[in-house]
Enzyme design. Structure first.
Site, PDB file in Angstrom:
ATOM      1  CG  ASP A 208       7.065   0.342 -14.937  1.00 18.19           C
ATOM      2  OD1 ASP A 208       8.234   0.011 -15.130  1.00 18.19           O
ATOM      3  OD2 ASP A 208       6.481   1.202 -15.630  1.00 18.19           O
TER       4      ASP A 208
ATOM      5  N   GLY B  13      11.260  -4.354 -35.171  1.00 23.86           N
ATOM      6  CA  GLY B  13      12.149  -4.314 -34.010  1.00 23.86           C
ATOM      7  C   GLY B  13      11.907  -5.493 -33.081  1.00 23.86           C
ATOM      8  CD  GLN B  14      15.046  -5.968 -28.196  1.00 16.48           C
ATOM      9  OE1 GLN B  14      15.340  -7.127 -27.948  1.00 16.48           O
ATOM     10  NE2 GLN B  14      15.269  -4.982 -27.355  1.00 16.48           N
TER      11      GLN B  14
ATOM     12  CB  VAL C 239       5.355   0.524 -26.299  1.00 19.24           C
ATOM     13  CG1 VAL C 239       6.476  -0.335 -25.725  1.00 19.24           C
ATOM     14  CG2 VAL C 239       3.998  -0.149 -26.088  1.00 19.24           C
ATOM     15  N   GLY C 240       7.013   3.201 -26.974  1.00 20.35           N
ATOM     16  CA  GLY C 240       8.334   3.788 -27.247  1.00 20.35           C
ATOM     17  C   GLY C 240       8.691   4.846 -26.213  1.00 20.35           C
TER      18      GLY C 240
ATOM     19  NE  ARG D 267      10.487  -4.568 -15.909  1.00 19.24           N
ATOM     20  CZ  ARG D 267      11.000  -3.646 -16.701  1.00 19.24           C
ATOM     21  NH1 ARG D 267      10.901  -2.359 -16.384  1.00 19.24           N
ATOM     22  NH2 ARG D 267      11.619  -3.980 -17.808  1.00 19.24           N
TER      23      ARG D 267
ATOM     24  CG  HIS E 166       8.038   3.235 -18.395  1.00 22.91           C
ATOM     25  ND1 HIS E 166       8.116   2.097 -17.627  1.00 22.91           N
ATOM     26  CD2 HIS E 166       8.881   3.033 -19.436  1.00 22.91           C
ATOM     27  CE1 HIS E 166       8.956   1.250 -18.177  1.00 22.91           C
ATOM     28  NE2 HIS E 166       9.438   1.792 -19.278  1.00 22.91           N
TER      29      HIS E 166
ATOM     30  N   GLY F 248       7.292   0.315 -35.594  1.00 25.78           N
ATOM     31  CA  GLY F 248       8.537  -0.358 -35.184  1.00 25.78           C
ATOM     32  C   GLY F 248       8.391  -1.867 -35.273  1.00 25.78           C
ATOM     33  CB  ALA F 249       6.109  -3.887 -37.376  1.00 25.01           C
TER      34      ALA F 249
HETATM   35  P1  NAD Z   1      14.289  -1.866 -31.572  1.00 31.48           P
HETATM   36  O1  NAD Z   1      15.428  -0.951 -31.856  1.00 31.48           O
HETATM   37  O2  NAD Z   1      14.535  -3.331 -31.555  1.00 31.48           O
HETATM   38  O3  NAD Z   1      13.116  -1.603 -32.589  1.00 31.48           O
HETATM   39  C1  NAD Z   1      12.628  -0.314 -32.820  1.00 31.48           C
HETATM   40  C2  NAD Z   1      12.078  -0.304 -34.221  1.00 31.48           C
HETATM   41  O4  NAD Z   1      11.456   0.962 -34.413  1.00 31.48           O
HETATM   42  C3  NAD Z   1      13.138  -0.460 -35.315  1.00 31.48           C
HETATM   43  O5  NAD Z   1      12.791  -1.528 -36.173  1.00 31.48           O
HETATM   44  C4  NAD Z   1      13.132   0.870 -36.026  1.00 31.48           C
HETATM   45  O6  NAD Z   1      13.390   0.750 -37.416  1.00 31.48           O
HETATM   46  C5  NAD Z   1      11.701   1.329 -35.770  1.00 31.48           C
HETATM   47  N1  NAD Z   1      11.500   2.771 -35.898  1.00 31.48           N
HETATM   48  C6  NAD Z   1      12.340   3.775 -35.563  1.00 31.48           C
HETATM   49  N2  NAD Z   1      11.796   4.967 -35.891  1.00 31.48           N
HETATM   50  C7  NAD Z   1      10.572   4.696 -36.393  1.00 31.48           C
HETATM   51  C8  NAD Z   1       9.540   5.515 -36.921  1.00 31.48           C
HETATM   52  N3  NAD Z   1       9.647   6.839 -36.983  1.00 31.48           N
HETATM   53  N4  NAD Z   1       8.414   4.899 -37.375  1.00 31.48           N
HETATM   54  C9  NAD Z   1       8.287   3.566 -37.337  1.00 31.48           C
HETATM   55  N5  NAD Z   1       9.252   2.740 -36.869  1.00 31.48           N
HETATM   56  C10 NAD Z   1      10.380   3.303 -36.395  1.00 31.48           C
HETATM   57  O7  NAD Z   1      13.664  -1.353 -30.174  1.00 31.48           O
HETATM   58  P2  NAD Z   1      12.693  -2.164 -29.202  1.00 31.48           P
HETATM   59  O8  NAD Z   1      13.494  -2.953 -28.261  1.00 31.48           O
HETATM   60  O9  NAD Z   1      11.617  -2.834 -30.000  1.00 31.48           O
HETATM   61  O10 NAD Z   1      12.082  -0.947 -28.345  1.00 31.48           O
HETATM   62  C11 NAD Z   1      11.235  -0.003 -28.938  1.00 31.48           C
HETATM   63  C12 NAD Z   1      10.919   1.098 -27.925  1.00 31.48           C
HETATM   64  O11 NAD Z   1      10.174   0.574 -26.829  1.00 31.48           O
HETATM   65  C13 NAD Z   1      12.157   1.759 -27.303  1.00 31.48           C
HETATM   66  O12 NAD Z   1      11.949   3.158 -27.223  1.00 31.48           O
HETATM   67  C14 NAD Z   1      12.199   1.160 -25.913  1.00 31.48           C
HETATM   68  O13 NAD Z   1      12.893   1.968 -25.003  1.00 31.48           O
HETATM   69  C15 NAD Z   1      10.721   1.080 -25.599  1.00 31.48           C
HETATM   70  N6  NAD Z   1      10.328   0.203 -24.504  1.00 31.48           N
HETATM   71  C16 NAD Z   1       9.333   0.655 -23.684  1.00 31.48           C
HETATM   72  C17 NAD Z   1       8.900  -0.144 -22.622  1.00 31.48           C
HETATM   73  C18 NAD Z   1       7.815   0.321 -21.690  1.00 31.48           C
HETATM   74  O14 NAD Z   1       7.577  -0.347 -20.664  1.00 31.48           O
HETATM   75  N7  NAD Z   1       7.115   1.410 -21.948  1.00 31.48           N
HETATM   76  C19 NAD Z   1       9.475  -1.400 -22.410  1.00 31.48           C
HETATM   77  C20 NAD Z   1      10.490  -1.815 -23.272  1.00 31.48           C
HETATM   78  C21 NAD Z   1      10.908  -1.005 -24.327  1.00 31.48           C
HETATM   79  C1  LMR Z   2      12.004  -1.158 -19.674  1.00 36.40           C
HETATM   80  O1  LMR Z   2      11.450  -0.709 -18.666  1.00 36.40           O
HETATM   81  O2  LMR Z   2      12.510  -2.293 -19.702  1.00 36.40           O
HETATM   82  C2  LMR Z   2      12.032  -0.310 -20.916  1.00 36.40           C
HETATM   83  O3  LMR Z   2      11.470   0.951 -20.686  1.00 36.40           O
HETATM   84  C3  LMR Z   2      13.372  -0.231 -21.531  1.00 36.40           C
HETATM   85  C4  LMR Z   2      14.307   0.655 -20.732  1.00 36.40           C
HETATM   86  O4  LMR Z   2      14.881   1.573 -21.326  1.00 36.40           O
HETATM   87  O5  LMR Z   2      14.463   0.432 -19.537  1.00 36.40           O
END
Ligand code: NAD
Ligand code: LMR
Length: 327
Positions: free
Chosen positions: A159, A14-15, A129-130, A162, A187, A11-12
């Site tokens: 968490d 992504g944000q 992380v996802g 936070r 989480h 997901g490199a």
């Molecule tokens: P985003 O939508 O900005 O980016 C995600 C990226 O993943 C995209 O560029 C997409 O093309 C790519 N992607 C999708 N499927 C893929 C695959 N099969 N293989 C490789 N890349 C793939 O999302 P984000 O804001 O970067 O968030 C990513 C994930 O992290 C989300 O699931 C979000 O809920 C999670 N997240 C977890 C935590 C935590 O504390 N654990 C915190 C924040 C966000």
């Molecule tokens: C977070 O805790 O900020 C992430 O897991 C994103 C979400 O879906 O809350």
């Protein structure tokens, strides 16, 4: 100069990827003398955007960045990797719980688990992380049975960070004075931030903040709902703080934990504290810089036990929802 290590970030484009890659490349995770090869895995439609990120990495002229490999090929993405950050997946929108993403995201972690087992270095460690990260990690781990269970982690450090900040604000102290803050469980909105065992300035938190109603009515819900509050405010889920927490997680695993303290990360339960074996459960953890262990002597009173059971039950429910994905 040391040999480069290979670090995969999915997901490199992504944000979170955008907030994470530059800090890994700068040495903020693996140290100022450790070169890295970044292996950036994306889905094919995101490769043009990823190319722009690669150009920016090049334009930083990082001394420690040995190479960058952008790809949509799972084998290439995980080839020889020492550390994998599994970020790529769909984030939730307002009104959703993280587990609502299981149907969309869960299957991603089958192929990635298999590709890690097939291609990664023998010392590979993986941080998921996802979301929902605990159960996505369970899926990946169960599809990579040759990779030992102690190499899999799901992120609850955001968490922890936070919770520490909320306690510091309430106590009128700096966040660096808050220690021993364990996140138990998932989480998700059932996670339990354990204020009973936290310390502020070395003193029990409950002696510094004596307003017991505040913990139950404000502190716990604020930490549990912080992700949703950020989505409401930003229209997007947390990214910079999530990337920062991923960095903190890995740093805490590869460096010794300060004496008497602990950190939080979800690991494969060995049955500690009566939790079902095999669930990816967040515990208080200590590391000696190479190996980690679950802190075993943390007092768990009746209130904490009820919260820990609730989050364990949610993880059992998530596991049953993905039974067919567990290989
Ligand atoms: P985003 O939508 O900005 O980016 C995600 C990226 O993943 C995209 O560029 C997409 O093309 C790519 N992607 C999708 N499927 C893929 C695959 N099969 N293989 C490789 N890349 C793939 O999302 P984000 O804001 O970067 O968030 C990513 C994930 O992290 C989300 O699931 C979000 O809920 C999670 N997240 C977890 C935590 C935590 O504390 N654990 C915190 C924040 C966000
Ligand atoms: C977070 O805790 O900020 C992430 O897991 C994103 C979400 O879906 O809350």
């Amino acid at each position: 100069m040391k040999q480069p290590i290979h670090v995969t970030v999915t997901g490199a484009a992504g944000q979170i990827g955008y907030a994470l890659l530059f800090r890994i490349a700068s040495g903020a995770v693996f140290g100022p003398d450790q070169p890295v090869v970044l292996r950036l895995l994306e889905i094919a439609p995101a490769l043009p955007a990823l190319e722009g990120v690669v150009m920016e990495l090049q334009d930083c002229a990082f001394p420690l960045l040995a190479d960058v490999v952008p790809t949509a090929d799972l084998d290439e993405g995980f080839r020889g990797t020492n550390w994998a950050f599994l970020v790529g997946s769909v984030p939730r929108k307002a009104g959703m719980e993280r587990k609502d993403l299981l149907g969309i995201n869960g299957k991603i972690f089958i192929g990635q688990g298999k590709a890690i087992a097939k291609n990664a270095a023998s010392d590979v460690r993986t941080l998921v992380v996802g979301n929902p990260c605990n159960t996505n990690c369970l899926i990946a781990m169960n599809n990579a049975k040759d990779v030992p269970a102690d190499r899999w982690f799901a992120m609850t450090r955001l968490d922890e960070n936070r919770a520490k900040t909320q306690l510091a604000i309430k106590a009128g102290k700096h966040v660096s004075e808050v220690s021993n803050l364990a996140i138990w469980g998932n989480h998700s909105s059932t996670m339990y931030p354990d204020y009973f065992n936290a310390k502020i300035g070395g003193k029990p938190c409950t002696e510094v903040i004596t307003d017991s109603a505040w913990y139950a009515e404000t502190f716990i819900p604020t930490v549990q709902q912080r992700g949703a509050a950020i989505i409401k405010a930003r229209g997007l889920s947390s990214a910079a703080s999530a990337a920062n927490a991923a960095i903190d997680t890995v740093r805490s695993l590869i460096n010794p934990t300060p004496a008497g303290d602990c950190t939080s990360v979800a690991v494969c339960s060995d049955g500690s504290y009566g939790i079902e074996k095999g669930l990816m459960f967040s515990y208080p953890i200590r590391s000696d810089g190479k190996n980690w262990s679950i802190v075993q002597d943390v007092p768990v009173g009746e209130f904490s036990r009820a919260k820990i059971t609730a989050t364990e039950n949610e993880l059992k429910e998530e596991k049953s929802m993905v039974a067919e994905l567990l290989g």
